[in-house]
Design a protein around this motif. Structure first.
Motif, PDB file in Angstrom:
ATOM      1  N   THR A  51      36.384  24.244  52.727  1.00  0.00           N
ATOM      2  CA  THR A  51      35.325  23.609  51.949  1.00  0.00           C
ATOM      3  C   THR A  51      35.336  22.102  52.157  1.00  0.00           C
ATOM      4  OG1 THR A  51      35.478  25.376  50.310  1.00  0.00           O
ATOM      5  CG2 THR A  51      34.365  23.363  49.631  1.00  0.00           C
ATOM      6  N   LEU A  52      36.519  21.507  52.173  1.00  0.00           N
ATOM      7  CA  LEU A  52      36.623  20.060  52.393  1.00  0.00           C
ATOM      8  C   LEU A  52      36.095  19.673  53.774  1.00  0.00           C
ATOM      9  CD1 LEU A  52      37.637  17.261  51.457  1.00  0.00           C
ATOM     10  CD2 LEU A  52      39.788  17.830  52.564  1.00  0.00           C
ATOM     11  N   VAL A  53      36.443  20.444  54.781  1.00  0.00           N
ATOM     12  CA  VAL A  53      35.977  20.144  56.138  1.00  0.00           C
ATOM     13  C   VAL A  53      34.452  20.192  56.198  1.00  0.00           C
ATOM     14  CG1 VAL A  53      35.906  21.054  58.498  1.00  0.00           C
ATOM     15  CG2 VAL A  53      38.081  20.823  57.311  1.00  0.00           C
ATOM     16  N   TRP A  54      33.835  21.218  55.607  1.00  0.00           N
ATOM     17  CA  TRP A  54      32.375  21.327  55.651  1.00  0.00           C
ATOM     18  C   TRP A  54      31.693  20.266  54.799  1.00  0.00           C
ATOM     19  CZ3 TRP A  54      29.619  23.470  59.195  1.00  0.00           C
ATOM     20  CH2 TRP A  54      30.172  24.481  59.974  1.00  0.00           C
ATOM     21  N   LEU A  55      32.317  19.846  53.700  1.00  0.00           N
ATOM     22  CA  LEU A  55      31.739  18.756  52.903  1.00  0.00           C
ATOM     23  C   LEU A  55      31.776  17.438  53.670  1.00  0.00           C
ATOM     24  CD1 LEU A  55      32.938  19.368  49.257  1.00  0.00           C
ATOM     25  CD2 LEU A  55      30.603  19.312  50.098  1.00  0.00           C
ATOM     26  N   ILE A  56      32.878  17.168  54.352  1.00  0.00           N
ATOM     27  CA  ILE A  56      32.956  15.957  55.169  1.00  0.00           C
ATOM     28  C   ILE A  56      31.921  16.010  56.289  1.00  0.00           C
ATOM     29  CG2 ILE A  56      34.428  14.691  56.795  1.00  0.00           C
ATOM     30  CD1 ILE A  56      36.773  15.341  54.924  1.00  0.00           C
ATOM     31  N   TYR A  57      31.736  17.185  56.878  1.00  0.00           N
ATOM     32  CA  TYR A  57      30.690  17.351  57.885  1.00  0.00           C
ATOM     33  C   TYR A  57      29.322  17.026  57.297  1.00  0.00           C
ATOM     34  CZ  TYR A  57      27.373  19.745  60.905  1.00  0.00           C
ATOM     35  OH  TYR A  57      26.301  20.038  61.698  1.00  0.00           O
ATOM     36  N   ALA A  58      29.030  17.511  56.095  1.00  0.00           N
ATOM     37  CA  ALA A  58      27.737  17.248  55.455  1.00  0.00           C
ATOM     38  C   ALA A  58      27.565  15.762  55.164  1.00  0.00           C
ATOM     39  CB  ALA A  58      27.600  18.056  54.173  1.00  0.00           C
ATOM     40  N   PHE A  59      28.636  15.101  54.686  1.00  0.00           N
ATOM     41  CA  PHE A  59      28.568  13.660  54.430  1.00  0.00           C
ATOM     42  C   PHE A  59      28.291  12.886  55.711  1.00  0.00           C
ATOM     43  CE2 PHE A  59      31.605  14.328  50.687  1.00  0.00           C
ATOM     44  CZ  PHE A  59      30.566  14.369  49.776  1.00  0.00           C
ATOM     45  N   LEU A  60      29.032  13.207  56.771  1.00  0.00           N
ATOM     46  CA  LEU A  60      28.853  12.500  58.038  1.00  0.00           C
ATOM     47  C   LEU A  60      27.475  12.759  58.641  1.00  0.00           C
ATOM     48  CD1 LEU A  60      32.368  12.961  59.670  1.00  0.00           C
ATOM     49  CD2 LEU A  60      31.409  10.901  58.615  1.00  0.00           C
ATOM     50  N   TYR A  86      25.340  17.396  46.428  1.00  0.00           N
ATOM     51  CA  TYR A  86      26.670  17.611  46.992  1.00  0.00           C
ATOM     52  C   TYR A  86      27.528  18.508  46.111  1.00  0.00           C
ATOM     53  CZ  TYR A  86      25.560  14.305  50.629  1.00  0.00           C
ATOM     54  OH  TYR A  86      24.979  13.687  51.695  1.00  0.00           O
ATOM     55  N   ILE A  87      27.352  18.461  44.814  1.00  0.00           N
ATOM     56  CA  ILE A  87      28.084  19.380  43.930  1.00  0.00           C
ATOM     57  C   ILE A  87      27.608  20.811  44.160  1.00  0.00           C
ATOM     58  CG2 ILE A  87      28.390  20.078  41.513  1.00  0.00           C
ATOM     59  CD1 ILE A  87      28.502  17.103  40.823  1.00  0.00           C
ATOM     60  N   ILE A  88      26.302  21.001  44.254  1.00  0.00           N
ATOM     61  CA  ILE A  88      25.767  22.338  44.532  1.00  0.00           C
ATOM     62  C   ILE A  88      26.249  22.818  45.901  1.00  0.00           C
ATOM     63  CG2 ILE A  88      23.639  23.639  44.987  1.00  0.00           C
ATOM     64  CD1 ILE A  88      22.295  21.850  42.844  1.00  0.00           C
ATOM     65  N   VAL A  92      28.545  26.178  46.618  1.00  0.00           N
ATOM     66  CA  VAL A  92      28.077  27.221  47.541  1.00  0.00           C
ATOM     67  C   VAL A  92      29.073  27.402  48.688  1.00  0.00           C
ATOM     68  CG1 VAL A  92      26.260  27.785  49.220  1.00  0.00           C
ATOM     69  CG2 VAL A  92      25.656  26.986  46.935  1.00  0.00           C
ATOM     70  N   LEU A  93      29.541  26.293  49.257  1.00  0.00           N
ATOM     71  CA  LEU A  93      30.528  26.388  50.334  1.00  0.00           C
ATOM     72  C   LEU A  93      31.814  27.043  49.856  1.00  0.00           C
ATOM     73  CD1 LEU A  93      30.149  22.939  52.118  1.00  0.00           C
ATOM     74  CD2 LEU A  93      29.687  25.180  53.089  1.00  0.00           C
ATOM     75  N   PHE A  94      32.249  26.680  48.652  1.00  0.00           N
ATOM     76  CA  PHE A  94      33.473  27.265  48.101  1.00  0.00           C
ATOM     77  C   PHE A  94      33.312  28.777  47.952  1.00  0.00           C
ATOM     78  CE2 PHE A  94      36.130  28.685  44.586  1.00  0.00           C
ATOM     79  CZ  PHE A  94      37.370  28.247  45.007  1.00  0.00           C
ATOM     80  N   LEU A  95      32.187  29.214  47.414  1.00  0.00           N
ATOM     81  CA  LEU A  95      31.976  30.649  47.220  1.00  0.00           C
ATOM     82  C   LEU A  95      31.907  31.395  48.547  1.00  0.00           C
ATOM     83  CD1 LEU A  95      29.451  30.636  44.254  1.00  0.00           C
ATOM     84  CD2 LEU A  95      31.881  31.211  44.204  1.00  0.00           C
TER      85      LEU A  95
END
Length: 109
Positions: A51-60, A86-88, A92-95
């Motif tokens: 989840t962290l990797v995909w969130l960083i990807y989304a931020f970048l 980003y919270i949503i 979603v990514l976590f689930l």
């Protein structure tokens, strides 16, 4: 007004600390939790890391689109509060990662 801000930050930090102590495995925090066995701990660690990797990807990606000028963020619904998006996205990514990882670690047959 500044005192109210500090009180809100303190209450949020205390609540977050309490939440993480109760629900996260011992490997993630240093609490004494016997709720999770080794398999469940590995699953949660993998889910959180993915989840962290995909969130960083989304931020970048978001930063890159803003720098290049491709995205027109003023017309999007989350212009004033992008944190909600980003919270949503994190939930979603976590689930999705949790479902995928549990399926990967489940015994078949």
């Amino acid at each position: 007004m500044k005192i109210l801000s500090f009180i809100i930050i303190f209450i949020f930090a205390a609540g977050w600390g309490y939440f993480t102590k109760i629900f996260l495995p011992k490997d993630i925090n240093d609490g004494i939790s016997k709720k999770y066995d080794e398999r469940q701990t590995k699953i949660l660690l993998e889910v959180f890391s993915n989840t962290l990797v995909w969130l960083i990807y989304a931020f970048l990606l978001s930063i890159l689109l803003k720098l290049v000028g491709i995205s027109n963020i003023e017309k999007m619904w989350f212009f004033h509060y992008p944190e909600i998006f980003y919270i949503i996205l994190a939930i979603v990514l976590f689930l999705f990662n949790l479902i995928y990882t549990k399926k990967k670690y489940s015994a078949e047959g």
